[in-house]
Enzyme design. Structure first.
Site, PDB file in Angstrom:
ATOM      1  CB  SER A 180      53.290 -39.172 -43.344  1.00 48.21           C
ATOM      2  OG  SER A 180      53.148 -39.584 -44.668  1.00 48.21           O
ATOM      3  CE  LYS A 227      62.678 -43.717 -44.168  1.00 48.90           C
ATOM      4  NZ  LYS A 227      62.068 -44.053 -45.542  1.00 48.90           N
ATOM      5  CG  ASN A 260      55.413 -40.047 -54.574  1.00 52.65           C
ATOM      6  OD1 ASN A 260      56.025 -39.891 -53.789  1.00 52.65           O
ATOM      7  ND2 ASN A 260      54.232 -39.153 -54.894  1.00 52.65           N
ATOM      8  N   GLY A 278      51.592 -44.652 -48.393  1.00 49.70           N
ATOM      9  CA  GLY A 278      52.089 -45.107 -49.651  1.00 49.70           C
ATOM     10  C   GLY A 278      53.467 -45.647 -49.415  1.00 49.70           C
ATOM     11  CG  ASP A 279      57.169 -48.239 -50.027  1.00 48.78           C
ATOM     12  OD1 ASP A 279      57.835 -47.283 -49.266  1.00 48.78           O
ATOM     13  OD2 ASP A 279      57.642 -48.803 -50.863  1.00 48.78           O
ATOM     14  CE  LYS A 337      52.480 -41.517 -41.251  1.00 44.51           C
ATOM     15  NZ  LYS A 337      51.982 -42.614 -42.133  1.00 44.51           N
ATOM     16  CE  LYS A 378      57.615 -49.099 -46.450  1.00 42.86           C
ATOM     17  NZ  LYS A 378      58.202 -47.897 -46.384  1.00 42.86           N
ATOM     18  CD  GLN A 398      59.308 -45.550 -42.599  1.00 45.68           C
ATOM     19  OE1 GLN A 398      59.106 -46.210 -43.445  1.00 45.68           O
ATOM     20  NE2 GLN A 398      59.178 -44.270 -42.768  1.00 45.68           N
ATOM     21  CB  THR A 424      59.448 -38.595 -50.681  1.00 46.03           C
ATOM     22  OG1 THR A 424      58.496 -39.062 -50.012  1.00 46.03           O
ATOM     23  CG2 THR A 424      60.824 -39.565 -50.458  1.00 46.03           C
TER      24      THR A 424
HETATM   25  P1  NDP Z   1      56.370 -45.830 -57.053  1.00 42.20           P
HETATM   26  O1  NDP Z   1      55.516 -47.214 -57.018  1.00 42.20           O
HETATM   27  O2  NDP Z   1      55.742 -44.597 -57.209  1.00 42.20           O
HETATM   28  O3  NDP Z   1      57.565 -45.748 -58.222  1.00 42.20           O
HETATM   29  C1  NDP Z   1      58.494 -46.797 -58.212  1.00 42.20           C
HETATM   30  C2  NDP Z   1      59.485 -46.716 -59.384  1.00 42.20           C
HETATM   31  O4  NDP Z   1      60.565 -47.460 -59.286  1.00 42.20           O
HETATM   32  C3  NDP Z   1      58.900 -47.053 -60.677  1.00 42.20           C
HETATM   33  O5  NDP Z   1      59.152 -46.300 -61.698  1.00 42.20           O
HETATM   34  C4  NDP Z   1      58.990 -48.511 -60.671  1.00 42.20           C
HETATM   35  O6  NDP Z   1      59.222 -49.088 -61.968  1.00 42.20           O
HETATM   36  C5  NDP Z   1      60.495 -48.598 -60.076  1.00 42.20           C
HETATM   37  N1  NDP Z   1      60.780 -49.755 -59.445  1.00 42.20           N
HETATM   38  C6  NDP Z   1      60.052 -50.466 -58.487  1.00 42.20           C
HETATM   39  N2  NDP Z   1      60.410 -51.740 -58.006  1.00 42.20           N
HETATM   40  C7  NDP Z   1      61.488 -51.877 -59.070  1.00 42.20           C
HETATM   41  C8  NDP Z   1      62.366 -52.982 -59.005  1.00 42.20           C
HETATM   42  N3  NDP Z   1      62.152 -54.172 -58.459  1.00 42.20           N
HETATM   43  N4  NDP Z   1      63.243 -52.923 -60.125  1.00 42.20           N
HETATM   44  C9  NDP Z   1      63.517 -51.723 -60.486  1.00 42.20           C
HETATM   45  N5  NDP Z   1      62.494 -50.528 -60.762  1.00 42.20           N
HETATM   46  C10 NDP Z   1      61.616 -50.531 -59.912  1.00 42.20           C
HETATM   47  O7  NDP Z   1      57.339 -45.772 -55.559  1.00 42.20           O
HETATM   48  P2  NDP Z   1      57.570 -44.504 -54.787  1.00 42.20           P
HETATM   49  O8  NDP Z   1      58.284 -43.507 -55.793  1.00 42.20           O
HETATM   50  O9  NDP Z   1      56.992 -44.198 -53.885  1.00 42.20           O
HETATM   51  O10 NDP Z   1      58.911 -45.404 -54.219  1.00 42.20           O
HETATM   52  C11 NDP Z   1      60.286 -45.425 -54.598  1.00 42.20           C
HETATM   53  C12 NDP Z   1      61.282 -45.950 -53.633  1.00 42.20           C
HETATM   54  O11 NDP Z   1      61.129 -44.875 -52.726  1.00 42.20           O
HETATM   55  C13 NDP Z   1      61.173 -46.955 -52.739  1.00 42.20           C
HETATM   56  O12 NDP Z   1      62.240 -47.593 -52.460  1.00 42.20           O
HETATM   57  C14 NDP Z   1      60.170 -46.415 -51.594  1.00 42.20           C
HETATM   58  O13 NDP Z   1      60.339 -47.441 -50.333  1.00 42.20           O
HETATM   59  C15 NDP Z   1      61.001 -45.313 -51.413  1.00 42.20           C
HETATM   60  N6  NDP Z   1      60.289 -44.166 -50.304  1.00 42.20           N
HETATM   61  C16 NDP Z   1      58.960 -43.744 -50.987  1.00 42.20           C
HETATM   62  C17 NDP Z   1      58.574 -42.824 -50.212  1.00 42.20           C
HETATM   63  C18 NDP Z   1      57.304 -42.026 -50.430  1.00 42.20           C
HETATM   64  O14 NDP Z   1      56.672 -41.235 -49.946  1.00 42.20           O
HETATM   65  N7  NDP Z   1      56.560 -42.722 -51.606  1.00 42.20           N
HETATM   66  C19 NDP Z   1      59.103 -42.249 -48.952  1.00 42.20           C
HETATM   67  C20 NDP Z   1      60.543 -42.572 -48.665  1.00 42.20           C
HETATM   68  C21 NDP Z   1      61.073 -43.832 -49.536  1.00 42.20           C
HETATM   69  P3  NDP Z   1      57.638 -49.434 -62.842  1.00 42.20           P
HETATM   70  O15 NDP Z   1      56.900 -48.336 -63.030  1.00 42.20           O
HETATM   71  O16 NDP Z   1      58.310 -50.370 -63.930  1.00 42.20           O
HETATM   72  O17 NDP Z   1      56.987 -50.388 -61.710  1.00 42.20           O
HETATM   73  O1  2IT Z   2      59.843 -45.180 -46.805  1.00 45.61           O
HETATM   74  C1  2IT Z   2      58.831 -44.053 -46.288  1.00 45.61           C
HETATM   75  O2  2IT Z   2      59.366 -43.452 -45.542  1.00 45.61           O
HETATM   76  C2  2IT Z   2      57.491 -44.162 -46.939  1.00 45.61           C
HETATM   77  N1  2IT Z   2      57.177 -44.738 -47.783  1.00 45.61           N
HETATM   78  C3  2IT Z   2      56.725 -43.079 -46.374  1.00 45.61           C
HETATM   79  C4  2IT Z   2      56.122 -43.355 -45.177  1.00 45.61           C
HETATM   80  C5  2IT Z   2      54.991 -42.498 -44.334  1.00 45.61           C
HETATM   81  O3  2IT Z   2      54.352 -43.102 -43.454  1.00 45.61           O
HETATM   82  O4  2IT Z   2      54.576 -41.333 -45.167  1.00 45.61           O
END
Ligand code: NDP
Ligand code: 2IT
Length: 449
Positions: A381, A114, A241, A165-166, A90, A126, A111, A210
């Site tokens: 999830s 976590k 997100n 997603g991520d 997952k 992943k 993961q 998240t």
């Molecule tokens: P999104 O794609 O929704 O948003 C990512 C944000 O971070 C954007 O604003 C983006 O900027 C910025 N960003 C991405 N890459 C970079 C980079 N290399 N340098 C600077 N800024 C960057 O992703 P999420 O919000 O889903 O994920 C954000 C983080 O949270 C990640 O580390 C992810 O692994 C983690 N995460 C996500 C979960 C989820 O449920 N979605 C769960 C747990 C952890 P721009 O708009 O310019 O691209």
């Molecule tokens: O990093 C993370 O925990 C996620 N991107 C969410 C993973 C998931 O299966 O919901």
């Protein structure tokens, strides 16, 4: 360091010499579980650590698709099926040009721990691609997702491996991926992907989970240390997100969020961030955060230059890195501490460099570690998967309540491990230890596999 740990770490380094993010994640875990490993000399004979570190399976594949201009592009797809000890693999899919095997392996490794902390039956995995969704049309995104799933579908399933997603993968992408899976497999299998749209099997609160979960964890951690969120200044990196829904919940608890960012720069608004505008720019227009100034010209836009993100130079009580790995350098950590930060909450995965983490802990900053603090997304999830199995939907209030309970439990798990192992406020080490103990018990029960 314990001899067995040293040997495993050296072997891992020799075998994966060029995978820096992956080695960083492994080293961080191995260093912190020393007290458990030292008291279990039998782990070496059964190669427990070697088996935990080696992914069960790594899949890479070609993903060709046709651009709107008629040209064909080829990308590389990945899925690391890391560990299925306590449930189906997952974890999310990341679409970002920086994606490589090291990044997917580090994310998959994190993961496992976590997911173990959530208390729910989910293993670790992943995946993703070096595809850049930025600036692509909906048609291009759809064709890419269809091509990606045409290969991925043979490896996944509701009881096998459940992506979500991520970075770069949200509800739109999950929709296209789900449609293609259904078309090829000729089956409605809701639980094969999570983060689905609400009209075809998604769960309420998954989108928010998240970010909300991060704030629920932060609230517990602060209250445990005689602090609250109310009236605190907060800065949040990212505007995706995780960042958006962390901001929403922080505002609900009376915090004052003054800055958010994207990969190009950050906005600082002394009057408080206008979250509805951020949502409009990022979720609807898919534009740049600099657009914020069109409605709030008094706000400051600071462009990113070099390695240190400008957002960490802003004075704040609470910093929430919610963008990406290694976005908080030692320099940034020093600036935050000099400006009086009291707590840091890792919404992103491994956002703090090793030296930054150590600096925060040594300076008594409360650090909410990613594996624990951002587990709310994957936890919901898992709740989405169980709703799909039951063919039933829970209400927003029911899922949100569940999320709150899960985050409180995770915090208590960390706190108890910190007490048991005399770790003070080092919740990072505590989270690793608590997850490792659960995983090692399961490994011993299941024999050498
Ligand atoms: P999104 O794609 O929704 O948003 C990512 C944000 O971070 C954007 O604003 C983006 O900027 C910025 N960003 C991405 N890459 C970079 C980079 N290399 N340098 C600077 N800024 C960057 O992703 P999420 O919000 O889903 O994920 C954000 C983080 O949270 C990640 O580390 C992810 O692994 C983690 N995460 C996500 C979960 C989820 O449920 N979605 C769960 C747990 C952890 P721009 O708009 O310019 O691209
Ligand atoms: O990093 C993370 O925990 C996620 N991107 C969410 C993973 C998931 O299966 O919901």
């Amino acid at each position: 360091m314990n001899e067995y740990l040293k040997k495993v770490l050296n072997n891992t380094k020799n075998k994966n010499m060029y995978e820096t993010e992956y080695l960083q994640a492994v080293e961080e875990v191995l260093t912190s579980i020393e007290p458990v490993v030292a008291s279990h000399p039998e782990f070496e004979r059964i190669a427990l650590l070697e088996r935990l570190i080696e992914p069960e399976r790594i899949i890479t594949f070609r993903v060709p698709y046709v651009r709107d201009n008629g040209k064909t592009e080829v990308h590389r797809g990945y899925r690391v099926q890391y560990n299925s000890l306590i449930g189906p693999y997952k974890g999310g899919l990341r679409f970002h040009p920086s994606v490589n095997q090291s990044i997917i392996k580090f994310l998959g490794f994190e993961q496992i721990f976590k997911n173990a902390l959530t208390g729910l039956p989910i293993g670790g995995g992943k995946g993703g691609s070096d595809f850049d969704p930025k600036g692509k049309s909906d048609g291009e995104i759809m064709r890419f997702c269809q091509s990606f799933m045409t290969e991925l579908q043979r490896h996944i399933g509701a009881d096998i491996d459940v992506p979500a997603g991520d970075i770069g993968v949200g509800e739109r992408e999950i929709g296209y991926l789900f449609g293609q899976y259904k078309r090829i497999r000729d089956v409605y299998e809701g639980g094969v992907l999570t983060g689905k749209g609400l009209s075809y099997g998604g769960s309420l609160v998954r989108k928010e989970a998240t970010g909300f979960g991060l704030i629920y964890f932060m609230k517990e951690m602060l209250e445990n240390n005689n602090q609250t969120l109310k009236g605190k200044t907060v800065t949040i990196s990212g505007a995706g997100n995780v960042a958006i829904y962390a901001c929403q919940k922080a505002l609900e608890y009376g915090a004052n969020v003054v800055a958010m960012s994207d990969s190009k720069g950050c906005v600082y608004d002394e009057n408080g961030i206008d979250l509805e505008l951020i949502k409009q720019i990022k979720e609807v227009e898919r534009g740049r955060i600099s657009e914020y100034l069109r409605k709030h010209p008094q706000a400051k836009y600071i462009e990113c230059k070099g390695e240190d993100s400008p957002i960490w130079e802003i004075k704040t009580d609470i910093a929430l890195p919610c963008a990406t790995q290694n976005e908080v350098t030692l320099n940034s950590a020093k600036k935050l501490v000099a400006n009086g930060v009291i707590a840091v909450g890792e919404g992103a995965n491994m956002p703090c460099m090793k030296e930054a983490t150590e600096y925060f802990i040594n300076n008594k900053v409360l650090l909410a570690p990613a594996k624990a603090a951002n587990a709310g997304g994957v936890a919901i999830s898992a709740v989405e998967m169980s709703q799909n199995s039951m063919r039933y939907y829970l209400s927003f209030e029911e899922v949100d309540k569940k999320l709150g309970e899960i985050m409180t439990n995770i915090f208590n798990t960390c706190k108890n491990a910190a007490e048991e192992y005399n770790l003070g406020n080092n919740y990072s080490a505590a989270a690793n230890i608590a997850a490792f103990k659960k995983l090692s018990n399961a490994m011993i029960s299941q024999g050498i596999v």
